[in-house]
Design an enzyme around this catalytic site. Structure first.
Site: not given
Lengths: 458, 438
Positions: A269, A361, A396
Site C-alpha cells: 500500500s 482492490d 487490497h
C-alpha cells in the site's frame, strides 16, 4: 486434589465452555462411544506460511462431523472457521485430502480452517487480525464436533481438540529494536553467521510498527527492518521525509551482518508507493530489487506525505461508499492522470520490480497504476525489469498466506474511525495470498541470493 | 568470498518438531560437486557440548538433501535423515560416561545445525560456518498439560493430552537409576495418551522413610489414573523399561487392583522372586553380584546376574496367567539384563499356558539395553549411580552398536505407538486387538 499446571492455556480457552466434569462425562458418554476420536495437526508448531495436515481418526465410519478452528486474538476477539466433513470407511477425516461440504469454506482445502476464519457472531465490527507480539506464537485450537454444526460452538463440547502454534518468528531469529539516526523500527536477523541479504519493509498508511512480515522474512534468510513511520508533520519537509527512508535503508545496508549490495525494498500500500519512490528517485541508495504489493505511483513530485494526503483529499468528492457505508477510495485517483508531475518517474528505476495486485482492490486503483507504470517503463526501455502479477477477486490487503481475509475493516482517517472497503472475496483472496507469497520468495531468492549479477545481463 | 557465503541457503523443516518427528535438512545454492560438512551442535542441560557431523558432496543442481543423499563420513555414513541427532556425541575432551537426558520437558532441545566448507572432522569451533539455523525439538506438543502429582504419597507427573478427553491412561516406569524422568510420558501424551511418569525408587516417601515402595504405591498410582475424570478407567496400560519391566510384569499378573488393558516391557526380565516385596527383587539381584563381569575397559556387565533363566516357577513371574496383550522390546546385544533370553523364556511359558496370542516380541540385533524414544544418542556405556544406602557411580556397559541401536529405537517406538493405539483406542474387548498391524 490434583494440582493443575498454572497458566494452562486450555483453561484460558475453555474456562466457560467445559461443563462440570462429572455431568459432562455422563452426558457425553451416553451420547458417544467410549473412546473419543483423536485429532492431530501436523506439524503442531509451524511458521505461519507453512501448511499443516489436520486429521481425525477413530470416528465411526460415515459419520458427519464438523472441523472447527478457534483463535483468541491479542485484542481478545474470537475468530473461528469450520468445515463439514463425513468420515470414510476407516473412520478417518483428512482435511488435506477430503472435501468440506459446507461451513466457512468448501472443497478440498488443507488450510481452510485458517484462511476462512472470521470474527465469531456478535463480535465488534471491522476487525482485522494482525499479530503484534511476534515473540510468541498464534495459538489456534482445532476441534472436531459431532454432526454438521453451523453455530453455537461455544455451547457444545467437542469430541476432541488440539492446539497448534503458528509462528512468525523462526527459532534463532534475533529481534533488535532500532532507534538511531532518527529512524525507528525493529530489525530481524536470521540465525547464523551471515552475512545476509537485507530488506527494508514498509507498511501502509495506517501507521504504527508492524513486525510480523519482517519476522517472517528473517525466518526465510533476509535481515529485515520493519520500519515505523514518522507521525504526520513530525519531519518538516519532503526532503527530510525522503531522507528518513534513505537512512533506514542505510541502517540495514551498513549492518555488519548484511551484504551491502544485496538490500531490497518491500512495501504494501503506502509502503509500496514509498518503495517505488525510493527506487526511482534516490541518488543515495540502490535497492537490489523491489516488491510492491497493492501499490501505485501516484505521487505529486516534491510533495511530502502530508501534501500527498491532502492531494488525495482534494479528490474526496469522488469518494464513494457502499450500501454499508464503507468507504471506497479507489476512484479518488481515477482516471490515472496524464500529467507526469503527478506521478513518480518510474522510468528512472534500475532494479527488478515485482508488482502484486488484486483486481478487486477497492482501496486503490492498483491495477490501473500497474498498467500505467508498465507503459512508462516501456517508454524508458526498462520494461524487462518489471514483473506484474494480478489476482482476480483479490482485494487490497494481500498478506502472508493463510491469514484471514477482511473485506472491510476499521481505519483511522484524520482522527476519525471509518470502515474502509478493501475488496476481495475470501477464497480467491486466500489463493492470491498463498500464490503471491510463493512468487515473492522466489523473486527475492533469485535477486538477493543468486550468484548471478542481474546487471551483467545488460 | 562474501558473495559465495551469501549464496548458501540452509533450511531445516520442521524448524520446531516433536522429538520423535523426522526433519529434512536442505542445503541449496552451492556449486555442483561442492564438498561440505553438515554439523549439529547441542549444549545439554548439564552444560556439556555435543556434536555430530557428516560429509556431503553437492548434487548437479547444487544442493544437498540430508534425507536422501549419502554421508561419505563423519559421525554417521550413508543415507541417514536423522543421523545428525542420534549420532551426537560429547565433543572431544569431554567428561566420560555422559548420557543425554532432558529433565525439563517444558522447554525444547535447541540444536544448531550448520554447514561448513570442505570435509572437516574437527576444529569446528575455530571456523566460521557458511550458514547456520536453530532447530527446536519438543517433548511436549502444544496444549499438553503437565500436572505434578503428590497425592497418596506419590512422586509422579501426569501429562494430559490437549482436548476434553477422556483419554486412555498409562503408567510409565523407568529403571534402576531412579529419579522422576518425564520425557517419555510427555511424548506419549503428545500422542493422545494420558501418561503418568512415576518415580518409584527415589520418591519422596522413600527418602523420608528409608523404605522402598511396594504394591500399594503402584496401585495408588493406578487409581489416580483410573479415577481421573479425563481418563478412561478401563483403558490403562503400563510401560516399563529395565527394572520397570520387573514391576510391570508383577503388577500385570499379581495385582488385585491393577487391571491393565495392555503392557509394554522394554529391556527387562520376568525373573524375580515372586513371593515377597518389590524391594526383595532388588536384593535378589545383589545376592548374585558375584556374577558381575567387566570388559576390557572395566565397564560393568550385569546381564549374568539373572542367568541362567531359572526353571523354578517361584523365581519368575507366571506370564502364563497374563490376560492382556504384552509387547516385549529387547536388544540382542543387551549387556545389562538378559532381556533376549528372558523374552524367549516368556514366549515358551506362554506357549505352554495357551496365551501366546497375547505376546509380541520385537528383538533387535546389535541393539543394547537403553531402548529409548528415537533420535537421541545412545551410549554403549555410561556412568550409572546405583540406588542403595551407599550409592556408587560405576561405568555400566549397556551394549549396542550405534546404527543398529538407533534403528531399534526408531522401529520399536513406532511399533509401540501402534500397539498402544490399537489396544487403548481400538476394539471393545482387550486382547481382541490384533498385533498383526505391527
Amino acid at each position: 486434589m490434583l494440582r493443575h499446571a498454572r497458566g494452562s492455556l486450555w483453561s484460558v480457552y475453555f474456562k466457560t465452555r467445559v461443563p462440570d466434569h462429572r455431568t459432562g462425562l455422563r452426558r457425553w458418554s451416553s451420547m458417544h462411544r467410549a473412546v473419543p476420536p483423536v485429532i492431530s495437526v501436523t506439524p503442531s508448531r509451524a511458521l505461519v506460511d507453512e501448511t499443516f495436515r489436520v486429521a481425525v481418526q477413530n470416528l465411526p465410519p460415515g459419520s458427519p462431523v464438523t472441523l472447527h478452528s478457534l483463535h483468541r486474538s491479542e485484542d481478545e476477539d474470537l475468530w473461528e472457521a469450520f468445515g463439514h466433513y463425513v468420515s470414510d470407511s476407516r473412520g478417518t477425516v483428512s482435511v488435506a485430502d477430503d472435501f468440506s461440504f459446507g461451513g466457512t469454506y468448501t472443497g478440498k482445502e488443507a488450510m481452510g480452517l485458517l484462511w476462512s476464519m472470521s470474527p465469531v457472531p456478535g463480535s465488534r465490527e471491522g476487525l482485522r487480525l494482525r499479530k503484534k507480539n511476534v515473540c510468541i506464537p498464534q495459538l489456534v485450537n482445532i476441534s472436531v464436533y459431532g454432526g454438521h454444526v453451523e453455530e453455537g460452538f461455544g455451547e457444545r463440547l467437542p469430541l476432541a481438540s488440539t492446539l497448534t502454534e503458528r509462528w512468525h518468528l523462526g527459532p534463532g531469529v534475533r529481534r533488535i529494536e532500532i532507534s538511531e539516526r532518527g529512524v525507528r523500527g525493529t530489525l530481524f536477523i536470521p540465525p547464523g553467521p551471515g552475512p545476509f541479504p537485507g530488506m527494508l519493509d514498509m507498511w501502509g498508511g495506517g501507521g504504527g510498527l508492524l513486525e510480523y512480515r519482517s519476522a517472517l522474512l528473517a525466518s526465510h534468510g533476509y535481515a529485515s527492518l520493519a520500519l515505523e513511520y514518522f507521525t504526520a508533520g513530525e519531519l518538516k519537509s519532503a526532503d527530510k521525509e525522503f531522507s528518513y527512508f534513505e537512512t533506514a535503508f542505510n541502517i540495514v545496508r551498513e549492518h555488519p551482518q548484511v551484504i551491502p549490495d544485496r538490500v531490497g525494498l518491500f512495501g504494501l500500500s503506502l509502503g509500496s508507493l514509498m518503495a517505488s519512490y525510493l527506487a526511482a528517485e534516490s541518488s543515495v541508495i540502490e535497492p537490489r530489487c523491489c516488491v510492491c504489493v497493492s501499490g501505485g505511483h501516484l505521487y505529486p513530485r516534491g510533495a511530502n506525505l502530508q501534501q500527498l494526503f491532502r492531494a488525495y483529499s482534494s479528490h474526496s468528492h469522488k469518494l464513494r461508499v457502499d450500501e454499508h457505508n464503507r468507504e471506497i477510495w479507489r476512484s479518488i485517483n481515477l482516471p490515472i492522470p496524464e500529467d507526469l508531475s503527478q506521478k513518480l518517474d518510474v522510468g528512472k528505476i534500475n532494479c527488478p520490480m515485482l508488482l502484486v495486485n488484486g483486481i478487486d482492490d477497492q482501496n486503490w486503483p492498483t491495477v490501473e497504476c500497474a498498467e500505467d507504470m508498465a507503459h512508462m517503463m516501456r517508454a524508458a526501455g526498462k520494461e524487462h525489469l518489471l514483473t506484474r502479477i494480478e489476482y482476480p477477486d483479490a482485494g487490497h490487503l494481500i498478506e502472508p498466506p493463510y491469514s484471514p481475509h477482511s473485506r472491510a475493516t476499521k481505519f483511522i482517517k484524520d482522527g476519525v474511525t471509518v470502515i474502509l472497503l478493501w475488496g476481495g472475496q475470501t477464497k480467491p483472496h486466500a489463493d492470491a495470498q498463498e500464490d503471491s507469497w510463493r512468487n515473492i520468495l522466489a523473486f527475492l531468492q533469485k535477486h538477493l541470493y543468486c550468484t548471478q549479477n542481474p546487471k551483467a545481463k545488460m | 568470498m562474501d558473495r559465495k557465503r551469501c549464496c548458501v541457503k540452509l533450511s531445516v523443516h520442521p524448524s520446531r518438531g516433536l522429538m520423535d518427528e523426522k526433519f529434512t535438512v536442505l542445503v541449496q545454492n552451492v556449486l555442483p560437486g561442492f564438498q561440505l560438512t553438515v554439523y549439529a551442535f547441542y549444549k545439554c542441560e548439564g552444560g556439556y557440548s555435543w556434536e555430530a557431523f557428516a560429509h556431503y558432496t553437492a548434487s548437479a543442481t547444487g544442493a544437498v538433501n540430508v534425507s536422501e543423499d549419502p554421508s561419505r563420513g563423519g559421525t554417521y555414513s550413508g543415507v541417514e535423515p536423522m543421523g545428525l541427532m542420534w549420532s551426537l556425541r560429547p565433543v572431544p575432551g569431554s567428561k566420560s560416561g555422559l548420557r543425554m537426558r532432558k529433565m525439563n520437558v517444558q522447554t525444547p532441545m535447541e540444536v544448531t545445525i550448520s554447514v561448513y566448507q570442505g570435509h572437516l572432522t574437527e576444529g569446528f569451533v575455530d571456523q566460521v560456518p557458511l550458514a547456520a539455523v536453530v532447530v527446536e525439538r519438543w517433548y511436549m506438543a502444544p496444549g499438553v498439560r503437565r500436572i505434578p502429582i503428590t497425592e497418596g504419597g506419590l512422586t509422579a507427573t501426569l501429562f494430559l493430552p490437549s482436548g476434553p478427553g477422556p483419554f486412555p491412561g498409562l503408567l510409565d516406569l523407568w529403571g534402576g537409576g531412579g529419579k522422576l524422568v518425564e520425557y517419555r510420558a510427555a511424548l506419549l501424551a503428545s500422542h493422545g495418551i494420558a501418561a503418568m511418569a512415576l518415580d518409584y525408587l527415589t520418591p519422596q516417601i522413600t527418602k523420608e522413610t528409608g523404605k522402598m515402595v511396594d504394591y500399594e504405591y503402584f496401585e495408588a498410582a493406578y487409581r489416580v489414573l483410573e479415577q481421573h475424570p479425563q481418563i478412561l478407567g478401563s483403558r490403562i496400560a503400563m510401560l516399563g523399561l529395565s527394572f520397570g519391566t520387573s514391576v510391570t510384569l508383577r503388577m500385570a499378573v499379581y495385582s488385585q487392583v491393577i487391571k491393565l488393558r495392555c503392557a509394554v516391557c522394554i529391556s527387562g526380565s520376568h525373573v524375580q522372586p515372586i513371593d515377597g516385596s518389590v524391594a526383595q527383587i532388588m536384593t535378589s539381584f545383589n545376592d548374585n553380584a558375584d556374577k558381575t563381569r567387566f570388559n576390557e575397559e572395566q565397564h560393568v556387565i550385569w546381564r549374568d546376574l539373572l542367568m541362567p533363566i531359572p526353571t523354578d516357577a517361584s523365581l519368575k513371574v507366571d506370564v502364563g496367567r497374563l490376560r492382556c496383550p504384552l509387547l516385549l522390546v529387547v536388544g540382542e546385544d543387551d549387556q545389562n539384563w538378559p532381556s533376549y533370553e528372558s523374552a524367549m523364556d516368556m514366549k515358551e511359558m506362554m506357549q505352554r499356558a495357551g496365551n501366546e496370542h497375547l505376546l509380541t516380541v520385537l528383538s533387535y540385533p546389535n541393539a543394547g539395553h537403553l531402548i529409548e524414544p528415537p533420535f537421541t544418542p545412545s551410549a554403549r556405556a555410561s556412568a550409572f549411580k546405583t540406588i542403595s544406602n551407599t550409592p556408587q557411580t560405576v561405568m555400566v556397559l549397556w551394549g549396542g552398536e550405534p546404527v543398529a541401536h538407533s534403528v531399534a529405537q526408531e522401529d520399536s517406538w513406532r511399533k509401540t505407538l501402534v500397539f498402544l493405539r490399537v489396544n487403548l483406542y481400538g476394539g471393545s474387548q482387550p486382547g481382541a486387538a490384533a498385533s498383526s498391524h505391527l
